[in-house]
Write a protein that holds these residues in place. Structure first.
Motif, PDB file in Angstrom:
ATOM      1  N   CYS A 230       0.842  -1.196   0.000  1.00 50.64           N
ATOM      2  CA  CYS A 230       0.000   0.000   0.000  1.00 50.64           C
ATOM      3  C   CYS A 230       0.881   1.252   0.000  1.00 50.64           C
ATOM      4  O   CYS A 230       2.025   1.228   0.460  1.00 50.64           O
ATOM      5  N   LYS A 231       0.329   2.359  -0.496  1.00 49.72           N
ATOM      6  CA  LYS A 231       1.030   3.642  -0.539  1.00 49.72           C
ATOM      7  C   LYS A 231       0.099   4.740  -0.046  1.00 49.72           C
ATOM      8  O   LYS A 231      -1.071   4.789  -0.444  1.00 49.72           O
ATOM      9  N   LYS A 232       0.654   5.605   0.817  1.00 53.27           N
ATOM     10  CA  LYS A 232      -0.099   6.740   1.354  1.00 53.27           C
ATOM     11  C   LYS A 232      -1.447   6.274   1.894  1.00 53.27           C
ATOM     12  O   LYS A 232      -2.507   6.760   1.504  1.00 53.27           O
ATOM     13  N   PHE A 233      -1.373   5.292   2.796  1.00 52.35           N
ATOM     14  CA  PHE A 233      -2.581   4.671   3.325  1.00 52.35           C
ATOM     15  C   PHE A 233      -2.674   4.939   4.826  1.00 52.35           C
ATOM     16  O   PHE A 233      -1.667   4.884   5.545  1.00 52.35           O
ATOM     17  N   GLY A 234      -3.902   5.251   5.292  1.00 53.36           N
ATOM     18  CA  GLY A 234      -4.137   5.490   6.703  1.00 53.36           C
ATOM     19  C   GLY A 234      -5.076   4.452   7.297  1.00 53.36           C
ATOM     20  O   GLY A 234      -6.070   4.073   6.684  1.00 53.36           O
ATOM     21  N   LEU A 235      -4.743   3.980   8.520  1.00 47.99           N
ATOM     22  CA  LEU A 235      -5.553   2.971   9.198  1.00 47.99           C
ATOM     23  C   LEU A 235      -5.854   3.427  10.617  1.00 47.99           C
ATOM     24  O   LEU A 235      -4.943   3.830  11.353  1.00 47.99           O
ATOM     25  N   VAL A 236      -7.136   3.364  10.975  1.00 48.96           N
ATOM     26  CA  VAL A 236      -7.583   3.663  12.337  1.00 48.96           C
ATOM     27  C   VAL A 236      -8.364   2.453  12.830  1.00 48.96           C
ATOM     28  O   VAL A 236      -9.307   2.013  12.168  1.00 48.96           O
ATOM     29  N   PHE A 237      -7.981   1.891  13.975  1.00 46.09           N
ATOM     30  CA  PHE A 237      -8.695   0.731  14.489  1.00 46.09           C
ATOM     31  C   PHE A 237      -8.848   0.842  16.001  1.00 46.09           C
ATOM     32  O   PHE A 237      -8.088   1.559  16.673  1.00 46.09           O
ATOM     33  N   ASP A 238      -9.817   0.084  16.515  1.00 51.57           N
ATOM     34  CA  ASP A 238     -10.102   0.115  17.944  1.00 51.57           C
ATOM     35  C   ASP A 238      -9.194  -0.834  18.716  1.00 51.57           C
ATOM     36  O   ASP A 238      -8.340  -0.398  19.479  1.00 51.57           O
ATOM     37  N   ASN A 239      -9.386  -2.150  18.504  1.00 48.84           N
ATOM     38  CA  ASN A 239      -8.625  -3.137  19.278  1.00 48.84           C
ATOM     39  C   ASN A 239      -8.225  -4.307  18.386  1.00 48.84           C
ATOM     40  O   ASN A 239      -9.024  -4.781  17.572  1.00 48.84           O
ATOM     41  N   VAL A 240      -6.989  -4.774  18.571  1.00 53.83           N
ATOM     42  CA  VAL A 240      -6.477  -5.970  17.894  1.00 53.83           C
ATOM     43  C   VAL A 240      -5.860  -6.865  18.956  1.00 53.83           C
ATOM     44  O   VAL A 240      -5.017  -6.421  19.746  1.00 53.83           O
ATOM     45  N   VAL A 241      -6.273  -8.138  18.978  1.00 59.39           N
ATOM     46  CA  VAL A 241      -5.782  -9.063  20.003  1.00 59.39           C
ATOM     47  C   VAL A 241      -4.507  -9.781  19.566  1.00 59.39           C
ATOM     48  O   VAL A 241      -3.812 -10.360  20.388  1.00 59.39           O
ATOM     49  N   GLY A 242      -4.201  -9.747  18.273  1.00 63.51           N
ATOM     50  CA  GLY A 242      -3.017 -10.434  17.767  1.00 63.51           C
ATOM     51  C   GLY A 242      -1.921  -9.467  17.364  1.00 63.51           C
ATOM     52  O   GLY A 242      -1.209  -8.916  18.197  1.00 63.51           O
ATOM     53  N   ILE A 243      -1.784  -9.234  16.054  1.00 66.75           N
ATOM     54  CA  ILE A 243      -0.687  -8.434  15.528  1.00 66.75           C
ATOM     55  C   ILE A 243      -1.176  -7.584  14.371  1.00 66.75           C
ATOM     56  O   ILE A 243      -2.099  -7.959  13.639  1.00 66.75           O
ATOM     57  N   VAL A 244      -0.545  -6.431  14.185  1.00 63.71           N
ATOM     58  CA  VAL A 244      -0.746  -5.572  13.019  1.00 63.71           C
ATOM     59  C   VAL A 244       0.553  -5.592  12.220  1.00 63.71           C
ATOM     60  O   VAL A 244       1.618  -5.244  12.739  1.00 63.71           O
ATOM     61  N   GLU A 245       0.483  -6.016  10.961  1.00 63.43           N
ATOM     62  CA  GLU A 245       1.664  -6.157  10.117  1.00 63.43           C
ATOM     63  C   GLU A 245       1.614  -5.162   8.963  1.00 63.43           C
ATOM     64  O   GLU A 245       0.569  -4.977   8.337  1.00 63.43           O
ATOM     65  N   VAL A 246       2.763  -4.538   8.673  1.00 61.62           N
ATOM     66  CA  VAL A 246       2.918  -3.648   7.526  1.00 61.62           C
ATOM     67  C   VAL A 246       4.053  -4.209   6.678  1.00 61.62           C
ATOM     68  O   VAL A 246       5.185  -4.343   7.156  1.00 61.62           O
ATOM     69  N   ILE A 247       3.763  -4.553   5.405  1.00 64.19           N
ATOM     70  CA  ILE A 247       4.729  -5.230   4.545  1.00 64.19           C
ATOM     71  C   ILE A 247       4.800  -4.520   3.201  1.00 64.19           C
ATOM     72  O   ILE A 247       3.760  -4.171   2.615  1.00 64.19           O
ATOM     73  N   ASN A 248       6.020  -4.297   2.702  1.00 65.49           N
ATOM     74  CA  ASN A 248       6.236  -3.776   1.340  1.00 65.49           C
ATOM     75  C   ASN A 248       5.389  -2.545   1.044  1.00 65.49           C
ATOM     76  O   ASN A 248       4.748  -2.447  -0.008  1.00 65.49           O
ATOM     77  N   SER A 249       5.358  -1.597   1.942  1.00 66.70           N
ATOM     78  CA  SER A 249       4.497  -0.432   1.779  1.00 66.70           C
ATOM     79  C   SER A 249       5.310   0.851   1.904  1.00 66.70           C
ATOM     80  O   SER A 249       6.510   0.839   2.188  1.00 66.70           O
ATOM     81  N   ARG A 250       4.599   1.979   1.704  1.00 65.94           N
ATOM     82  CA  ARG A 250       5.255   3.285   1.750  1.00 65.94           C
ATOM     83  C   ARG A 250       4.252   4.329   2.251  1.00 65.94           C
ATOM     84  O   ARG A 250       3.096   4.334   1.832  1.00 65.94           O
ATOM     85  N   ASP A 251       4.739   5.201   3.131  1.00 64.73           N
ATOM     86  CA  ASP A 251       3.934   6.306   3.672  1.00 64.73           C
ATOM     87  C   ASP A 251       2.644   5.779   4.312  1.00 64.73           C
ATOM     88  O   ASP A 251       1.537   6.021   3.826  1.00 64.73           O
ATOM     89  N   ILE A 252       2.812   5.055   5.397  1.00 66.30           N
ATOM     90  CA  ILE A 252       1.683   4.471   6.113  1.00 66.30           C
ATOM     91  C   ILE A 252       1.502   5.197   7.454  1.00 66.30           C
ATOM     92  O   ILE A 252       2.483   5.482   8.151  1.00 66.30           O
ATOM     93  N   GLN A 253       0.237   5.490   7.809  1.00 64.79           N
ATOM     94  CA  GLN A 253      -0.086   6.085   9.096  1.00 64.79           C
ATOM     95  C   GLN A 253      -1.105   5.195   9.806  1.00 64.79           C
ATOM     96  O   GLN A 253      -2.140   4.845   9.224  1.00 64.79           O
ATOM     97  N   ILE A 254      -0.804   4.834  11.048  1.00 62.52           N
ATOM     98  CA  ILE A 254      -1.660   3.944  11.835  1.00 62.52           C
ATOM     99  C   ILE A 254      -1.990   4.623  13.153  1.00 62.52           C
ATOM    100  O   ILE A 254      -1.086   5.114  13.844  1.00 62.52           O
ATOM    101  N   GLN A 255      -3.276   4.649  13.498  1.00 60.93           N
ATOM    102  CA  GLN A 255      -3.697   5.217  14.785  1.00 60.93           C
ATOM    103  C   GLN A 255      -4.431   4.140  15.579  1.00 60.93           C
ATOM    104  O   GLN A 255      -5.401   3.557  15.106  1.00 60.93           O
ATOM    105  N   VAL A 256      -3.939   3.891  16.797  1.00 69.07           N
ATOM    106  CA  VAL A 256      -4.536   2.902  17.681  1.00 69.07           C
ATOM    107  C   VAL A 256      -5.448   3.633  18.658  1.00 69.07           C
ATOM    108  O   VAL A 256      -4.998   4.499  19.408  1.00 69.07           O
ATOM    109  N   MET A 257      -6.734   3.265  18.643  1.00 71.71           N
ATOM    110  CA  MET A 257      -7.685   3.886  19.558  1.00 71.71           C
ATOM    111  C   MET A 257      -7.793   3.126  20.877  1.00 71.71           C
ATOM    112  O   MET A 257      -8.074   3.715  21.920  1.00 71.71           O
TER     113      MET A 257
END
Length: 329
Positions: A230-257
């Motif tokens: 992914c490129k220039k991608f934003g992710l907002v999530f509430d809860n994850v019980v396992g793992i969040v993985e970012v692979i082969n991407s560029r300009d990623i923004q992640i917000q954990v609520m």
């Protein structure tokens, strides 16, 4: 095994995934596709009902029907009720051609002998060459150059080179946002900043693939999330019980609520992670990545901390000790 009834139902369910896409694409544009889907699915339903009535466990022969005798079969065949028997197979191919290997060997030996005889002439080999005067030489006679360009050598191929794959038009894919089994598929989204996934369950996962200039919000609690290519991608999530993985991407923004135990970053250029107060114990695992920053909430704002990209390793006498280099510490 499996029984024919449940097997037909499985095939029906497998086809439904693709027929739903046909209904989605042509629901308001072409009713012929909608009617075709209904007729196609009706085939499976009718077949399943027929199996339940006549062949629950498989094909069975009737115990009360007439017995086919050899005479009756012969009469049916002669009457032409059945198709004619297939034609006989073609005759086997003939024997392979016989090559006169001795003759070919003698011809090859003779040609090689003639070649060596010419090479062994020494200086006499140039006696058969014709002398070319100056008026016949192109570099000394301008009038010959004016007649036209030289003829290309037949030994070199001048066919145009095939088109480079880089110049071929890029294939367009239809955007996807759907739940397939336990996996949320979010694929090929372009310039979409209002993507939302609701009604999540703990056993579900999300796979985000080749989304550009888009933003996705995942509400509720989910098992894991993967961001791939992914490129220039934003992710907002509430809860994850396992793992969040970012692979082969560029300009990623992640917000954990809410909370997340682990975030993994691999082969990624540019990744900003906004943690919440509840997720400060999150572990960040990175490899082959650059421009990674973790933003920690402080006094109603966020303070940015870079993730080390360069390390130094030394031998302490018993083991290797690795620590971040000072230039990026």
């Amino acid at each position: 095994s499996p029984k024919p009834g449940p097997y037909v139902k499985e095939m029906n369910d497998a086809a439904t995934f693709y027929t739903n896409r046909v209904l989605k694409d042509y629901k308001n544009s072409d009713t012929r596709h909608v009617d075709w889907v209904k007729s196609y699915l009706n085939i499976w339903s009718e077949l399943q009902a027929y199996i339940k009535e006549h062949h629950t466990t498989g094909l069975t022969w009737s115990k009360t029907g007439p017995v086919a005798s050899p005479m009756s079969m012969r009469s049916v065949l002669t009457s032409g009720s059945f198709l004619s028997p297939p034609p006989p197979p073609p005759p086997p191919p003939g024997p392979p051609p016989i090559f006169d290997t001795e003759t070919a060997k003698d011809e090859g030996t003779a040609s090689r002998s003639a070649l060596f005889a010419q090479l062994n002439q020494g200086e006499a080999i140039t006696k058969g060459l014709r002398h070319v005067s100056d008026d016949q030489k192109t570099h000394k006679n301008p009038s010959l150059r004016a007649q036209g360009p030289p003829v290309r050598s037949p030994t070199k191929s001048h066919t145009p080179s095939p088109t480079s794959p880089k110049n071929s038009p890029q294939q367009n894919h239809a955007p996807v946002l759907e739940l397939e089994g336990k996996k949320w598929r979010v694929e090929y989204q372009e310039d979409k900043n209002d993507l939302v996934i609701n009604n999540t369950e703990l056993k579900q996962v999300a796979y985000i693939f080749k989304c550009n200039k888009s933003t996705l919000q995942i509400k509720g609690k989910i098992n894991s999330i993967t961001i791939d290519n992914c490129k220039k991608f934003g992710l907002v999530f509430d809860n994850v019980v396992g793992i969040v993985e970012v692979i082969n991407s560029r300009d990623i923004q992640i917000q954990v609520m809410g909370k997340v135990p682990t975030i993994s970053i691999n082969k990624t250029e540019g990744c900003h992670i906004y943690l919440s107060e509840e997720s400060l114990d999150c572990e960040i695992v990175s490899a082959k990545s650059s421009e990674m920053n973790i933003l920690i909430p402080q006094d109603g704002d966020y303070k940015e901390f870079p993730v080390p990209e360069q390390f130094k390793t030394a031998w302490d006498g018993s083991k290797l000790v690795t620590e971040p280099a000072e230039i990026v510490g």
